[in-house]
Design a protein around this motif. Structure first.
Motif, PDB file in Angstrom:
ATOM      1  N   TRP A 151     -23.250 -15.906 -81.456  1.00 44.33           N
ATOM      2  CA  TRP A 151     -23.449 -14.883 -80.561  1.00 44.33           C
ATOM      3  C   TRP A 151     -22.420 -14.196 -80.085  1.00 44.33           C
ATOM      4  CZ3 TRP A 151     -28.608 -14.332 -79.430  1.00 44.33           C
ATOM      5  CH2 TRP A 151     -29.328 -15.327 -79.531  1.00 44.33           C
ATOM      6  N   SER A 152     -22.517 -12.923 -79.894  1.00 46.52           N
ATOM      7  CA  SER A 152     -21.556 -11.952 -79.344  1.00 46.52           C
ATOM      8  C   SER A 152     -20.693 -12.364 -78.420  1.00 46.52           C
ATOM      9  CB  SER A 152     -22.107 -10.617 -79.125  1.00 46.52           C
ATOM     10  OG  SER A 152     -21.012  -9.707 -78.306  1.00 46.52           O
ATOM     11  N   GLY A 153     -19.418 -12.742 -78.247  1.00 50.41           N
ATOM     12  CA  GLY A 153     -18.610 -13.189 -77.338  1.00 50.41           C
ATOM     13  C   GLY A 153     -18.292 -14.548 -77.633  1.00 50.41           C
ATOM     14  N   ASP A 154     -19.045 -15.431 -78.529  1.00 43.96           N
ATOM     15  CA  ASP A 154     -18.627 -16.949 -78.784  1.00 43.96           C
ATOM     16  C   ASP A 154     -17.322 -16.896 -79.524  1.00 43.96           C
ATOM     17  OD1 ASP A 154     -21.008 -17.512 -77.835  1.00 43.96           O
ATOM     18  OD2 ASP A 154     -21.933 -18.289 -79.708  1.00 43.96           O
ATOM     19  N   ARG A 155     -16.702 -17.874 -79.162  1.00 42.46           N
ATOM     20  CA  ARG A 155     -15.399 -18.087 -80.025  1.00 42.46           C
ATOM     21  C   ARG A 155     -15.627 -18.162 -81.455  1.00 42.46           C
ATOM     22  NH1 ARG A 155     -10.771 -19.055 -79.269  1.00 42.46           N
ATOM     23  NH2 ARG A 155      -9.426 -19.792 -80.878  1.00 42.46           N
ATOM     24  N   MET A 156     -14.927 -17.561 -82.322  1.00 42.36           N
ATOM     25  CA  MET A 156     -15.211 -17.531 -83.728  1.00 42.36           C
ATOM     26  C   MET A 156     -13.822 -17.907 -84.363  1.00 42.36           C
ATOM     27  SD  MET A 156     -16.921 -14.570 -85.825  1.00 42.36           S
ATOM     28  CE  MET A 156     -17.420 -14.449 -87.631  1.00 42.36           C
ATOM     29  N   ASP A 157     -13.979 -18.996 -85.066  1.00 44.83           N
ATOM     30  CA  ASP A 157     -12.661 -19.674 -85.676  1.00 44.83           C
ATOM     31  C   ASP A 157     -12.854 -19.552 -87.281  1.00 44.83           C
ATOM     32  OD1 ASP A 157     -14.360 -21.560 -85.814  1.00 44.83           O
ATOM     33  OD2 ASP A 157     -13.517 -22.938 -84.826  1.00 44.83           O
ATOM     34  N   PHE A 158     -13.726 -18.652 -87.696  1.00 41.69           N
ATOM     35  CA  PHE A 158     -13.721 -18.586 -89.322  1.00 41.69           C
ATOM     36  C   PHE A 158     -13.945 -17.149 -89.676  1.00 41.69           C
ATOM     37  CE2 PHE A 158     -18.299 -19.423 -87.398  1.00 41.69           C
ATOM     38  CZ  PHE A 158     -18.742 -18.540 -88.219  1.00 41.69           C
ATOM     39  N   VAL A 159     -13.712 -16.819 -90.983  1.00 41.55           N
ATOM     40  CA  VAL A 159     -14.266 -15.824 -91.455  1.00 41.55           C
ATOM     41  C   VAL A 159     -15.167 -16.083 -92.633  1.00 41.55           C
ATOM     42  CG1 VAL A 159     -12.357 -14.179 -91.172  1.00 41.55           C
ATOM     43  CG2 VAL A 159     -12.308 -15.341 -92.971  1.00 41.55           C
ATOM     44  N   ALA A 160     -15.899 -15.307 -93.161  1.00 43.66           N
ATOM     45  CA  ALA A 160     -17.009 -16.093 -94.040  1.00 43.66           C
ATOM     46  C   ALA A 160     -17.376 -14.814 -94.943  1.00 43.66           C
ATOM     47  CB  ALA A 160     -18.235 -16.583 -93.340  1.00 43.66           C
ATOM     48  N   SER A 161     -18.050 -14.980 -96.074  1.00 39.03           N
ATOM     49  CA  SER A 161     -18.889 -14.084 -96.885  1.00 39.03           C
ATOM     50  C   SER A 161     -20.133 -14.667 -97.174  1.00 39.03           C
ATOM     51  CB  SER A 161     -18.286 -13.848 -98.127  1.00 39.03           C
ATOM     52  OG  SER A 161     -18.110 -14.655 -99.223  1.00 39.03           O
ATOM     53  N   VAL A 162     -21.069 -13.839 -97.279  1.00 40.12           N
ATOM     54  CA  VAL A 162     -22.755 -14.242 -97.709  1.00 40.12           C
ATOM     55  C   VAL A 162     -22.848 -14.655 -99.174  1.00 40.12           C
ATOM     56  CG1 VAL A 162     -24.998 -13.807 -97.767  1.00 40.12           C
ATOM     57  CG2 VAL A 162     -23.706 -12.992 -95.561  1.00 40.12           C
ATOM     58  N   VAL A 163     -23.289 -15.836 -99.242  1.00 38.23           N
ATOM     59  CA  VAL A 163     -23.526 -16.376-100.555  1.00 38.23           C
ATOM     60  C   VAL A 163     -24.935 -16.009-101.143  1.00 38.23           C
ATOM     61  CG1 VAL A 163     -23.434 -18.527-102.155  1.00 38.23           C
ATOM     62  CG2 VAL A 163     -21.964 -18.353-100.366  1.00 38.23           C
ATOM     63  N   THR A 164     -25.946 -16.435-100.316  1.00 33.40           N
ATOM     64  CA  THR A 164     -27.381 -15.991-100.850  1.00 33.40           C
ATOM     65  C   THR A 164     -28.061 -15.974 -99.148  1.00 33.40           C
ATOM     66  OG1 THR A 164     -28.063 -18.350-100.514  1.00 33.40           O
ATOM     67  CG2 THR A 164     -27.424 -17.437-102.751  1.00 33.40           C
ATOM     68  N   GLY A 165     -28.829 -14.897 -99.343  1.00 35.42           N
ATOM     69  CA  GLY A 165     -29.853 -14.689 -98.108  1.00 35.42           C
ATOM     70  C   GLY A 165     -29.282 -13.402 -97.402  1.00 35.42           C
ATOM     71  N   ILE A 166     -29.619 -13.202 -96.199  1.00 37.70           N
ATOM     72  CA  ILE A 166     -29.381 -11.774 -95.500  1.00 37.70           C
ATOM     73  C   ILE A 166     -29.234 -12.033 -94.315  1.00 37.70           C
ATOM     74  CG2 ILE A 166     -30.435  -9.644 -94.838  1.00 37.70           C
ATOM     75  CD1 ILE A 166     -31.721  -9.560 -97.589  1.00 37.70           C
ATOM     76  N   ALA A 167     -28.080 -11.435 -93.498  1.00 32.33           N
ATOM     77  CA  ALA A 167     -27.830 -11.702 -92.241  1.00 32.33           C
ATOM     78  C   ALA A 167     -27.637 -10.119 -91.416  1.00 32.33           C
ATOM     79  CB  ALA A 167     -26.575 -12.358 -92.053  1.00 32.33           C
ATOM     80  N   THR A 168     -27.874 -10.332 -90.143  1.00 33.06           N
ATOM     81  CA  THR A 168     -27.771  -8.920 -89.532  1.00 33.06           C
ATOM     82  C   THR A 168     -26.783  -9.104 -88.449  1.00 33.06           C
ATOM     83  OG1 THR A 168     -29.489  -9.569 -87.970  1.00 33.06           O
ATOM     84  CG2 THR A 168     -30.311  -8.386 -90.107  1.00 33.06           C
ATOM     85  N   LEU A 169     -26.075  -8.016 -88.155  1.00 31.74           N
ATOM     86  CA  LEU A 169     -25.414  -7.869 -86.987  1.00 31.74           C
ATOM     87  C   LEU A 169     -26.149  -6.905 -86.091  1.00 31.74           C
ATOM     88  CD1 LEU A 169     -21.885  -7.005 -88.652  1.00 31.74           C
ATOM     89  CD2 LEU A 169     -22.797  -9.084 -88.177  1.00 31.74           C
ATOM     90  N   THR A 170     -26.157  -7.303 -84.652  1.00 30.54           N
ATOM     91  CA  THR A 170     -26.644  -6.572 -83.773  1.00 30.54           C
ATOM     92  C   THR A 170     -26.082  -6.566 -82.400  1.00 30.54           C
ATOM     93  OG1 THR A 170     -28.366  -8.518 -83.040  1.00 30.54           O
ATOM     94  CG2 THR A 170     -29.206  -7.023 -84.625  1.00 30.54           C
ATOM     95  N   GLN A 171     -26.252  -5.426 -81.664  1.00 35.21           N
ATOM     96  CA  GLN A 171     -25.765  -5.204 -80.429  1.00 35.21           C
ATOM     97  C   GLN A 171     -26.822  -4.997 -79.416  1.00 35.21           C
ATOM     98  OE1 GLN A 171     -22.885  -1.830 -81.090  1.00 35.21           O
ATOM     99  NE2 GLN A 171     -21.341  -3.169 -79.889  1.00 35.21           N
ATOM    100  N   THR A 172     -26.664  -5.498 -78.329  1.00 35.90           N
ATOM    101  CA  THR A 172     -27.800  -5.410 -77.420  1.00 35.90           C
ATOM    102  C   THR A 172     -27.206  -4.723 -75.985  1.00 35.90           C
ATOM    103  OG1 THR A 172     -28.245  -7.559 -78.335  1.00 35.90           O
ATOM    104  CG2 THR A 172     -29.749  -6.772 -76.302  1.00 35.90           C
ATOM    105  N   LEU A 173     -28.202  -3.829 -75.439  1.00 34.26           N
ATOM    106  CA  LEU A 173     -27.800  -3.228 -73.818  1.00 34.26           C
ATOM    107  C   LEU A 173     -28.338  -4.445 -73.076  1.00 34.26           C
ATOM    108  CD1 LEU A 173     -26.239  -0.754 -74.625  1.00 34.26           C
ATOM    109  CD2 LEU A 173     -28.523   0.337 -74.539  1.00 34.26           C
TER     110      LEU A 173
END
Lengths: 248, 248
Positions: A52-74
């Motif tokens: 989730w936006s704002g969560d602590r993120m202690d990794f970087v990554a690349s997609v191997v298979t499948g699809i992900a989305t980045l979203t922003q919300t008002l």
DNA sequence: CGCAGGCTTTGATGTAAATCAAGATCAGGA
DNA sequence: TCCTGATCTTGATTTACATCAAAGCCTGCG
């Protein structure tokens, strides 16, 4: 097949072919070994939230298979997708502690992750990793700017055509063939996700998809399986500037 | 005043203080000397085009004074601004031969340019330049994505409020004071340029600016001089998610 | 089988912003 | 000084898309 991909294919990539494309296009074997030590895999089911936006993120990554989305919300719930992550795409920002966007698995998803601190350390000592990452980020920036043009100035029909074109192209490039003539693929997004990406409502998406079908620009089998009989025709519908550079 | 800027101020920056901020935050004197050899200045008058999309571009540059815009255009003339370059902003892409956008001077403009080839060579040997550039590019990407949310999901009034907020903030940060309470600045853009940035028409921009004035969110002296009596109020109007991270 | 819950389509209506059209304001030049 | 052209405002009208509402269509599960 571009030179760079050739290089990758000829590496001993084990079960993470994507990693090298993402961060290591010109890598040496000792760097490969180091990457190996700090990497791990994570799997997600379709619909699951990666972070989730704002969560602590202690990794970087690349997609191997499948699809992900980045979203922003008002606050009031209006949503805008700001990125679509397909296999080989990178996510995460060295030097930032928290996620800036919601990351969601649209399909079943496997990501190859690197713990952030060691990854950053490696970046300091192996310059070409930073350079590769810069290239990728610049590509993403270009894509984001193209998307700004779409969001700000294109009609609903043009938006749909553009999105179909982008998916078709990316799909084709994964299969290593250029989209000439007829192309066929499965839509990896629901109507609502398409709407979130295009700055439309799902009803408008549905109507415009129907219209493109009615006009013969696309063919539909079921709701998701699309074939594009004439890719150039689709691109005309997308309204893109086709001169594509090379004026001076 | 952030540490990094402190550092820069204490450098012997000559007449190009921006350069170091742009490309050389952690630089050593010998690198400074090398940058010195490949840099040159270019000035443009308000309204002049720096470079057209598709033109050969053999330099990268940062803005010293003035404001420039990046715009994209559809064949039929619909325009979308995809970037606003204020002093210290960087433009140009190492590794690309042609410009991807029209770059235009909105005000009188001075840019500090570096010939691309030697700049690229230097990037290969001085890793932190690439790393600094990566940081900047990631910032730009974040800004572009915030803009996507604006273009896709905000109302005309929210768009105007957001733009005023951004200009106020950037203006304030240049003057090294945070925007608390009342802020005053001159709009560096015409109504039409604002429209091109926001994905609106100039008439809608004019109407919404008038509405914000009528409602006391902003005060206008003439057409360009804006004062914002209550910055928080303006931010509410902008509709931004104000929790700004820190959930988990 | 049949029903339940996601998706998707389609229709009727409403509305924010675009478009079309006058004027108003302002700055610079003859 | 007045004219000229660029910029900006405001009003009337249109329109593309959103919103509201209802059904249709799959998939899986009891």
């Amino acid at each position: 097949m571009p030179m760079q991909d050739m290089h990758l294919v000829h590496h001993e990539c084990g079960d993470c072919p994507i990693r090298h494309r993402a961060v290591c296009a010109r890598c040496e074997s000792d760097e490969l070994a180091r990457l190996e030590q700090i990497k791990y895999y994570r799997s997600f089911q379709a619909g699951q939230t990666v972070i989730w936006s704002g969560d602590r993120m202690d990794f970087v990554a690349s997609v191997v298979t499948g699809i992900a989305t980045l979203t922003q919300t008002l606050e009031d719930g209006r949503r805008q997708m700001v990125g679509l992550l397909l296999p080989s795409d990178f996510v995460g920002r060295p030097g930032r502690a928290t996620a800036a966007y919601d990351v969601t698995a649209t399909t079943d998803l496997v990501m190859c992750c690197f713990r952030k601190k060691p990854f950053e350390d490696m970046m300091l000592t192996t310059p070409h990793v930073a350079q590769r990452l810069l290239e990728m980020t610049l590509d993403e920036l270009d894509a984001a700017r193209e998307w700004m043009l779409l969001l700000g100035r294109k009609t609903a029909r043009e938006k749909i055509a553009s999105l179909l074109g982008i998916i078709a192209r990316r799909d084709a490039s994964l299969k290593l063939k250029a989209p000439k003539g007829a192309v066929t693929f499965d839509l990896p997004l629901t109507r609502e996700e398409m709407a979130d990406y295009l700055g439309l409502t799902l009803e408008t998406v549905s109507r415009q998809v129907s219209a493109l079908k009615r006009d013969g620009v696309i063919l539909l089998e079921g709701k998701r399986h699309v074939t594009i009989p004439d890719f150039d025709r689709l691109m005309e519908e997308a309204g893109d500037d086709s001169d594509g550079g090379m004026l001076g």
